[in-house]
Write a protein that holds these residues in place. Structure first.
Motif, PDB file in Angstrom:
ATOM      1  N   GLU A 147       0.761  -0.927   0.155  1.00 55.98           N
ATOM      2  CA  GLU A 147       0.612   0.139   0.339  1.00 55.98           C
ATOM      3  C   GLU A 147       0.604   1.155   0.515  1.00 55.98           C
ATOM      4  N   HIS A 148       0.371   1.923  -0.962  1.00 58.08           N
ATOM      5  CA  HIS A 148       1.126   3.825  -0.495  1.00 58.08           C
ATOM      6  C   HIS A 148      -0.132   4.393  -0.555  1.00 58.08           C
ATOM      7  N   ILE A 167      -6.724   7.860 -11.579  1.00 57.37           N
ATOM      8  CA  ILE A 167      -6.262   8.945 -11.232  1.00 57.37           C
ATOM      9  C   ILE A 167      -4.748   9.023 -11.673  1.00 57.37           C
ATOM     10  N   VAL A 168      -4.121  10.151 -11.843  1.00 54.03           N
ATOM     11  CA  VAL A 168      -2.041  10.072 -12.654  1.00 54.03           C
ATOM     12  C   VAL A 168      -1.652  10.683 -11.148  1.00 54.03           C
ATOM     13  N   VAL A 169      -0.695   9.945 -10.928  1.00 53.91           N
ATOM     14  CA  VAL A 169       0.111  10.546  -9.729  1.00 53.91           C
ATOM     15  C   VAL A 169       1.370  11.324  -9.856  1.00 53.91           C
ATOM     16  N   ASP A 170       2.251  11.964  -9.813  1.00 55.67           N
ATOM     17  CA  ASP A 170       3.416  12.632  -9.907  1.00 55.67           C
ATOM     18  C   ASP A 170       4.061  13.159  -8.945  1.00 55.67           C
ATOM     19  N   PRO A 171       4.665  11.614  -8.329  1.00 55.34           N
ATOM     20  CA  PRO A 171       5.964  11.596  -7.171  1.00 55.34           C
ATOM     21  C   PRO A 171       6.656  12.171  -7.332  1.00 55.34           C
ATOM     22  N   PRO A 172       6.799  12.827  -5.747  1.00 61.44           N
ATOM     23  CA  PRO A 172       7.963  13.218  -5.556  1.00 61.44           C
ATOM     24  C   PRO A 172       9.343  12.353  -5.124  1.00 61.44           C
ATOM     25  N   LEU A 175       8.804   8.976  -2.791  1.00 62.50           N
ATOM     26  CA  LEU A 175       7.644   9.038  -1.876  1.00 62.50           C
ATOM     27  C   LEU A 175       6.958   7.412  -2.712  1.00 62.50           C
ATOM     28  N   LEU A 176       7.217   7.120  -3.338  1.00 64.45           N
ATOM     29  CA  LEU A 176       6.696   5.582  -3.737  1.00 64.45           C
ATOM     30  C   LEU A 176       8.092   4.254  -3.126  1.00 64.45           C
ATOM     31  N   ASP A 177       9.246   4.974  -2.401  1.00 62.19           N
ATOM     32  CA  ASP A 177      10.200   4.008  -2.214  1.00 62.19           C
ATOM     33  C   ASP A 177       9.843   3.875  -0.369  1.00 62.19           C
TER      34      ASP A 177
END
Length: 179
Positions: A147-148, A167-172, A175-177
Motif C-alpha cells: 500500500e502507498h 487518477i494520475v500521480v506525479d510522485p516526488p 514517495l513510492l520508495d
C-alpha cells in the motif's frame, strides 16, 4: 434507504454546555453545519439537529438539540455525521460561493479508481481516503499487495478523472520508495 455521505466526525466536548468539536469531512462546512441542519449518524440512530454553530480557535464547534451537558456531548464522541447522497448536490457545485465551480469529489467516487504515474506505471487502485488534520491521503493498494499513502494535493495528484476510472500521480522522489 439512500446512500450516506460522511460530512464530519464528532470530537471531544468543549465546555460544560454540550458543545462538541467537529472534524470536518466536507469542503462545504458553511452548507452542512448550519443551525437547523439535520445530520444522520453513520449506521443509523437518532438524527442530530444543529442548534448552534461557531468557530473557535480554528475549530468548528456545534451544539445539537437535546445535548445540553458535557456528559451527553462525551457520549457522542466518535460519531460519524452523515447526509443522504441525494442532499449532497453535485461535487462540482459552487462550493465556496465565489461564482466558480470547484474541483471536489466524494470519497465514494475515488475508491476503486486506477492509479497510474505520469509515466504510465500502474500503482494500483484507490482503496480508501484517509482524512487527517494534516490533510487527506489516498490509500493505494498495489498489485503486489502493498500500500502507498499519497498526499491528495494537486502537485502530487494532478489528474482525477472518475469517468475514465483513473487518477494520475506525479510522485516526488522517494514517495513510492517508502513502505
Amino acid at each position: 434507504m439512500a446512500e450516506e455521505i460522511v460530512v464530519g466526525r464528532i470530537g471531544r466536548p468543549h465546555g460544560i454546555r454540550g458543545e462538541v468539536t467537529i472534524e470536518i469531512r466536507t469542503d462545504v462546512p458553511h452548507r452542512r453545519f448550519v443551525v437547523g441542519a439535520v445530520l444522520g449518524r453513520e449506521g443509523g440512530g437518532t438524527a442530530l439537529t444543529v442548534s448552534g454553530a461557531h468557530w473557535h480557535s480554528g475549530r468548528l464547534l456545534l451544539h445539537f438539540r437535546g445535548v445540553d451537558d458535557r456528559g451527553a456531548a462525551e457520549a457522542l464522541r466518535g460519531v460519524l455525521l452523515t447526509i443522504d447522497a441525494d442532499q449532497a448536490g453535485s461535487p462540482l457545485d459552487d462550493a465556496d460561493g465565489d461564482g466558480e465551480a470547484v474541483e471536489m469529489w466524494w470519497d465514494r467516487d475515488l475508491v476503486g479508481l486506477r492509479a497510474v504515474t505520469t509515466a504510465g506505471m500502474l500503482l494500483g487502485h484507490v482503496t480508501d481516503i484517509i482524512h487527517s488534520p494534516a490533510g487527506d491521503l489516498l490509500a493505494i493498494g498495489g498489485p503486489d499487495g502493498g500500500e502507498h499513502l499519497v498526499p491528495f494535493v494537486r502537485d502530487i495528484v494532478p489528474t482525477v478523472d472518475p469517468p475514465a476510472g483513473r487518477i494520475v500521480v506525479d510522485p516526488p522522489p522517494g514517495l513510492l520508495d517508502l513502505d
